[in-house]
Design a protein around this motif. Structure first.
Motif, PDB file in Angstrom:
ATOM      1  N   UNK A  95      62.837 -19.155 -14.001  1.00  0.00           N
ATOM      2  CA  UNK A  95      61.760 -18.915 -14.964  1.00  0.00           C
ATOM      3  C   UNK A  95      61.179 -20.262 -15.347  1.00  0.00           C
ATOM      4  N   UNK A  96      60.018 -20.572 -14.836  1.00  0.00           N
ATOM      5  CA  UNK A  96      59.431 -21.899 -15.016  1.00  0.00           C
ATOM      6  C   UNK A  96      58.806 -22.022 -16.403  1.00  0.00           C
ATOM      7  N   UNK A  97      58.890 -23.212 -16.961  1.00  0.00           N
ATOM      8  CA  UNK A  97      58.266 -23.473 -18.266  1.00  0.00           C
ATOM      9  C   UNK A  97      57.370 -24.709 -18.165  1.00  0.00           C
ATOM     10  N   UNK A  98      57.975 -25.878 -17.902  1.00  0.00           N
ATOM     11  CA  UNK A  98      57.217 -27.130 -17.934  1.00  0.00           C
ATOM     12  C   UNK A  98      57.192 -27.796 -16.575  1.00  0.00           C
ATOM     13  N   UNK A  99      56.081 -28.436 -16.267  1.00  0.00           N
ATOM     14  CA  UNK A  99      55.960 -29.221 -15.038  1.00  0.00           C
ATOM     15  C   UNK A  99      55.888 -30.697 -15.444  1.00  0.00           C
TER      16      UNK A  99
END
Lengths: 298, 590
Positions: B186-190
């Motif tokens: 579950x991606x949040x920040x790049x």
């Protein structure tokens, strides 16, 4: 309930003995608090739009719904209530008089207030089902049989968002005695009759073992409770009051009214000669009232 | 004066849930101050109430405060407290005008009846009146505040020991047809900016007014509840689509929701139908930027891979190198001087070290790469209240790498899995297995899960009814006849108002056996006269209906017994019951 002044939009209907409050006789407008309520609901609506909050939006709509419901509920508080004339007790001009009326209600109702227009408010915290008698204070300026100003009944229950009111001009006039004013009064001695037992002066409740001869059977036959006659003491001093010479007639009435009141409270026996009216010396409430009525209406 | 005490007590009671919620507000949110101010106004006004108008004003202030709180705290518990506050404020308001006729319970009951009567109209307006978008752009969410969660700066080298926080980060309810993935990313920040030590997140440019293109239409939904965090970005699977104008996907593949990151956010996403656009966006210069010269050994190693023709081959070569080294996963790696020390000396670290090192190595090998932080895994909770949901905890936080491969777009690589003792945090894995076995779950945790289940259901059915949901719903209901919506609102509103009034009218009817019996007799045309007792009324009714005389006489006897006989409570109950039975028999016979 605070004293509010709702400016009536309509004059009351012509005088009538009773009024059943309904759509034709009740008026309703939002109260000051109701206006604030709507403003608050508008504010919440704005916050809901800006924040996208469903709960705030629903609360704003609930407040709007309550406002609309309150209109019907406030109207229902008075609708169906019947105002009836009662027989008000006499009072002096220029002094607080109590105008009595009856409220008939099929069901219990929340708080409402009544007043004779321009006079003090009487609050009814709760009108019970059935009949209730109410006394509204007012001050009459003139003697005689007077109609009070219109009676106004109003309520803001249950939520205070609307004011609902009705106006009624009662038909039953109230006897207003002349204003009381101390002043000179002429007094005459009446010719004394030796048969003090022939005429009774007043009535009192019958006591145990009362002689039948003393009972006022005439009034008992008319359906009133049994009462015993009160007789004059033949040795008691008596005076007949007449207007003082040289005093203007209206002022003389006021002097006589004051003197009659004070003589009655001192237990004296007095009569009255005023214009064409002549009342023999006597005592008691009925005699006092008869003298004052003669002064008021002659 | 006891009724005055009742009214004051109700007003004070209404303040308690308001104050309780005020404590949960974030001080950096612009709406917090007016809310506190209103609550305090109500409190001081209540202390010095002199006139009835003052007391009514207190009730109104309480209602407005509740509305402002509802705009900021939207969870199930907060909503319950708000309902209690509205109920008590309304009861206090009723108390001023109905004083003397009702007790404490009576006021509450009447308040509940009023709310119930106003609800039909409120719901008609709520469901049918078209929602407006915000009239002007405001940042009504908090801007600052101490919260836990992912950090915009990823600096694993400065962390000697990573403590796992067990707090909840987010919960997601997926469509029934979709299995709950417990190994998903579950991606949040790049994080694309690298200074040789830290990977930094660059705040994306947010278009004013959000995406402006909510995706309305068919498709299953995901319902999310995300706890407060330091970032505006929220977890997502990288492929779902936004459903409202305040959600937008950045070119880097971050999902931003609203502006208020410091409070709990609830939102809905739509399951994807095609590849996400962010995966095909070519790398920008900062994603190609080579590591600084302060990492000589890393650059030397990368030189070996630069000669390979494609990005895919370079990645495979790097993976091979990693797997040949004795890397170990550990939450206590100790101090690490720099990435050179991690790669060639210590070779012990957690996900941050691995992701940071791999991304730097790939960039040095001329492959565009960046670090992504988010959550990995999660565990399934099956509440008693309904559908199972996936819970992501802070301890599920994870970091991995995305690299650009020509023709394939941005691809995810998790170098932590290349370590000898396989990547997931050990503590998380242990907890996961314990939960799967259903054992070792403390009771409070179990209760919390049940509550969260209810909370998610609340989110799903209540909070997710937004502008786009309403549009879809109205479209489904009216189709091409949407121009009749205004008429429908007016007609529905009038019907709802009538229904509310009738409900109230029936609810307010006296329920004493005497009132009910008199109503029954009134239906037969027997109305009590002035001064007439109940037995007399019954006798009159018996003359009109001789066949019912026995029952009517028995009913009058019950009334007389209850009114005058010295009865104890059980006897009183018994006679009331007999009276009720007689009344219902009479009603049936007529």
């Amino acid at each position: 309930m605070a004293h509010r002044t709702v400016k009536p939009f309509f004059k009351p209907s012509r005088p009538c003995a009773e009024l059943k409050l309904g759509h034709r006789s009740l008026y309703i407008i939002p109260s000051r608090f109701g206006a604030l309520w709507i403003a608050a609901a508008g504010l919440l609506l704005l916050v809901a739009i800006q924040t996208g909050s469903n709960s705030t939006l629903l609360l704003a709509f609930v407040m709007l719904g309550l406002m609309l419901l309150a209109m019907f509920l406030t109207h229902d508080t008075l609708q169906g209530l019947t105002l009836r004339c009662d027989q008000p007790a006499p009072a002096f001009a220029g002094e607080p008089a109590l105008y009595s009326l009856q409220l008939d209600s099929a069901a219990a109702r929340p708080r409402c207030s009544l007043r004779v227009q321009g006079h003090a408010v009487v609050d009814c915290d709760r009108i019970a089902a059935g009949r209730a008698t109410l006394f509204l204070p007012w001050v009459a300026g003139h003697r005689g049989w007077q109609l009070p100003p219109p009676v106004q009944i109003e309520t803001i229950a249950p939520l205070g968002l609307f004011i609902c009111w009705g106006r009624w001009q009662p038909q039953q006039p109230q006897l207003i005695w002349p204003r009381r004013c101390p002043g000179p009064v002429a007094e005459k001695q009446p010719p004394r009759s030796r048969d003090g037992l022939e005429e009774w002066q007043d009535l009192r409740p019958v006591r145990e073992g009362e002689r039948p001869a003393l009972v006022d059977w005439a009034s008992a036959a008319r359906g009133r409770p049994l009462q015993a006659k009160l007789f004059n003491d033949p040795e008691e001093p008596e005076v007949i009051l007449t207007p003082a010479p040289g005093v203007e007639l209206e002022l003389a009435r006021e002097h006589l009214a004051d003197r009659i009141w004070r003589l009655h409270h001192s237990g004296a026996c007095f009569g009255l000669q005023f214009q064409a009216i002549s009342l023999a010396p006597s005592k008691g409430v009925r005699h006092r009232d008869a003298c004052l009525e003669a002064l008021a209406t002659a | 004066m006891s009724h005055q005490r009742h009214v004051s007590f109700l007003a004070w009671c209404a303040l308690s849930p308001l104050l309780l919620q005020c404590l949960a507000l974030n001080w950096s949110a612009p709406l917090t101050w007016p809310t506190w101010a209103l609550v305090f106004c109500a409190l001081f006004k209540l202390r010095e109430c002199r006139r009835p108008f003052d007391r009514r004003l207190v009730a109104l202030l309480q209602l407005v405060s509740t509305g402002l709180l509802a705009a900021q705290l939207q969870g199930l518990l907060a909503s319950v407290l708000q309902l209690v506050a509205v109920l008590l404020a309304l009861a206090g308001l009723l108390g001023h005008e109905l004083a003397g006729s009702l007790g404490f319970r009576g006021f509450l009951q009447r308040s509940l009846q009023l709310l119930g009567a106003a609800l039909p109209l409120a719901l008609v307006l709520f469901l049918f009146v078209p929602r407006l978008p915000p009239l002007w752009t405001t940042e009504l969410g908090p801007a600052r505040g101490a919260v836990t969660g992912l950090s915009p700066d990823l600096d694993p080298l400065s962390i000697a020991e990573l403590t796992l926080v067990d707090g909840s980060a987010a919960r997601v309810l997926l469509p029934e047809v979709q299995p709950l993935p417990t190994d998903a990313y579950w991606r949040v920040l790049v994080h694309e900016q690298f200074d040789g030590r830290r990977w930094q997140h660059r705040d994306p440019h947010v278009p004013r007014g959000g995406s402006g293109r909510p995706q309305v239409g068919e498709g299953t939904s995901q319902w999310w509840v995300v706890e407060p965090s330091a970032t505006r970005a929220v977890p997502w699977d990288g492929s779902a689509l936004p459903t409202s104008p305040d959600q937008w996907i950045t070119p880097e593949g971050e999902l931003l929701v609203g502006a208020a990151s410091r409070q709990r956010r609830s939102f809905r996403l739509r399951s994807p139908e095609k590849v996400a656009a962010w995966q095909q966006r070519p790398p920008i210069p900062s994603e190609r930027q080579a590591p600084p010269d302060s990492l000589p050994r890393l650059k030397t190693l990368a030189q070996q891979f630069r000669g390979l023709p494609t990005g895919r081959e370079r990645l495979e070569a790097v993976e091979g190198w990693f797997r040949r080294q004795p890397f170990r996963y550990s939450l206590q790696p100790g101090a690490v001087a720099d990435l050179d020390a991690f790669l060639f000396d210590q070779q012990v670290g957690f996900c941050g070290h691995y992701a940071s090192a791999l991304a730097a190595l790939l960039r040095a090998a001329d492959v565009p790469a960046r670090v992504v932080s988010g959550y990995q895994g999660g565990h399934v909770v099956q509440p008693m209240s309904g559908n199972p949901y996936l819970e992501l905890r802070q301890s599920d936080a994870h970091a991995w790498v995305e690299l650009w491969l020509e023709g394939e777009g941005w691809q995810r690589v998790d170098p932590t899995l290349w370590a000898a003792n396989s990547g997931l945090p050990a503590a998380a894995m242990a907890a996961e297995s314990a939960q799967r076995q259903g054992g070792n779950v403390p009771w409070w945790r179990w209760l919390q899960w049940q509550w969260w289940g209810l909370d998610l259901a609340w989110t799903r059915w209540w909070l997710s009814f937004d502008q786009s949901s309403q549009q879809a719903w109205l479209q489904m209901l009216f189709g091409v006849q949407l121009r009749w919506l205004g008429v429908a609102i007016v007609m529905g509103g009038m019907a709802a108002l009538t229904a509310g009034w009738l409900l109230l009218h029936l609810g307010l009817r006296p329920r004493s056996p005497l009132s009910q019996s008199l109503r029954l007799l009134a239906r037969w045309g027997v109305v009590p006269q002035q001064g007439e007792s109940f037995p007399c009324v019954c006798r009159r009714a018996a003359k009109m209906h001789p066949d019912l005389a026995t029952l009517l006489e028995a009913m009058a006897d019950q009334q007389q017994l209850l009114a005058h006989a010295p009865l104890n409570p059980p006897q009183r109950r018994q006679h009331r019951r007999q009276w009720r039975q007689l009344r219902s028999r009479l009603a049936q016979l007529r």
